[in-house]
Scaffold this motif. Sequence first.
Motif, PDB file in Angstrom:
ATOM      1  N   LEU A 166       0.824  -1.212   0.000  1.00 56.91           N
ATOM      2  CA  LEU A 166       0.000   0.000   0.000  1.00 56.91           C
ATOM      3  C   LEU A 166       0.858   1.261   0.000  1.00 56.91           C
ATOM      4  N   ARG A 197       0.331   4.019  -2.862  1.00 56.22           N
ATOM      5  CA  ARG A 197      -0.057   5.411  -2.603  1.00 56.22           C
ATOM      6  C   ARG A 197       0.934   6.398  -3.195  1.00 56.22           C
ATOM      7  N   ARG A 198       2.175   5.957  -3.351  1.00 55.16           N
ATOM      8  CA  ARG A 198       3.149   6.820  -4.032  1.00 55.16           C
ATOM      9  C   ARG A 198       2.978   6.770  -5.545  1.00 55.16           C
ATOM     10  N   THR A 210       0.001   5.899  -7.374  1.00 57.67           N
ATOM     11  CA  THR A 210      -1.288   6.117  -8.031  1.00 57.67           C
ATOM     12  C   THR A 210      -2.275   6.825  -7.115  1.00 57.67           C
ATOM     13  N   GLY A 211      -3.188   7.529  -7.744  1.00 58.01           N
ATOM     14  CA  GLY A 211      -4.322   8.106  -7.034  1.00 58.01           C
ATOM     15  C   GLY A 211      -5.609   7.391  -7.379  1.00 58.01           C
ATOM     16  N   VAL A 233      -8.456   5.482  -6.836  1.00 59.61           N
ATOM     17  CA  VAL A 233      -9.153   5.073  -5.618  1.00 59.61           C
ATOM     18  C   VAL A 233      -9.620   3.622  -5.721  1.00 59.61           C
ATOM     19  N   LEU A 289      -6.608   1.305  -5.146  1.00 65.46           N
ATOM     20  CA  LEU A 289      -6.213   1.318  -3.737  1.00 65.46           C
ATOM     21  C   LEU A 289      -7.213   0.544  -2.885  1.00 65.46           C
ATOM     22  N   SER A 290      -8.496   0.701  -3.187  1.00 69.32           N
ATOM     23  CA  SER A 290      -9.523  -0.033  -2.447  1.00 69.32           C
ATOM     24  C   SER A 290      -9.416  -1.532  -2.698  1.00 69.32           C
ATOM     25  N   GLU A 327      -6.526  -2.868  -0.676  1.00 68.59           N
ATOM     26  CA  GLU A 327      -6.758  -2.815   0.768  1.00 68.59           C
ATOM     27  C   GLU A 327      -7.900  -3.717   1.220  1.00 68.59           C
TER      28      GLU A 327
END
Length: 364
Positions: A166, A170-171, A173-174, A176, A179-180, A183
């Motif tokens: 993670l 986070r470094r 890509t943005g 969402v 990232l979801s 996670e």
Amino acid sequence: MKTPVIQFGTSRFLQAHADLFLSEGEPERAITVVQTSGDAARSHRLAALAAPEGYPVRVRGLKDGRPVDEVMTVISVRRGLSAARDWPEVVRVFVEEAAFVLSNTGDAGYQGRPEDASATYHPSMSFPAKLFHLLAARHAAGGASIVILPMELVVDNGKALKAAVLAVARRQTGDVGLLSYIENDVVWVNSLVDRIVSEPIEPAGAVAEPYALWAIEKGPGVVAPCRHPAIQLVDDLKQIERLKLHILNLGHTVLVDIWQQQGGGGDPVVREFIARPAVEEALTAIYRQEVLPVFARLPGGDGAEDYLAITLERFANPFLNHRLADIAQNHVQKVERRIGAFLDLAKPFGLPQPRLAAIVAGAG
């Protein structure tokens, strides 16, 4: 043939542990093994691991007081790939075939590298960065869930690997959704592995002790890749983890420190080295005076005495040639995780641990 398991790492430990279990288990699982190191000298191992006739694992030692000496053939590995040479195929297998991910990338495997900042894949990236790019590709292809079972000797290894991936994500890509997915949809599993694998068999295979454990912590979405006597689903890894890390693994690292303090000469194996009176006395003193008193104050620590007895029996296994030079690899990281972390655990009790503290100071 599709391979529902993709494994990062080619170590002899994996050969005599997970790969053997997946060959013997129910259901039998096919594996794609990925070499992550880029070491050209190991490339011959990939072909041998995936040979149609399989490779041997020789199990030697005592089980229930009786000698064991048998050879099993491992046929679970069906494909060998190099992350340096075969990355597009690694991505394809990860996206299209894999349901389980295994990793054993060494004690330094989660440490970040400068190449991790690259927006595209680079062979020198850390394993968490490689895994991020693979998960991004899987998400882009539809985002099917996947179970990730790290086998590195890191406390809460599933949580640690998730955090490392993670951090890279986070470094990078943005997105969402991506990232979801990483996670919440990927299943990150804490697991603990235990087996002394003392010698390689060339070009593939290994010699190991009879004792074997793969403890997998229960959680939402967590499933074992197969059923096997050595695989246990447990409610909480903490007690097992502490015993292994801070008795068995700590003892190995103490032996390496003693050997290095003596000049690091020769090529001793554990069973011979521990039979030297001065070494046995030093190790016993550390266990009795600096380790067991801490376990006596920890929840569930009443099993430490029995575990120590089993550990010393395993160290003395007359059939295994477990080289101290092999154990000494990544010694600084091992001191930190096996001894430094134990000192931190013991701080609230205020107990004297001068010998262990000296080992940590010397490694720093």
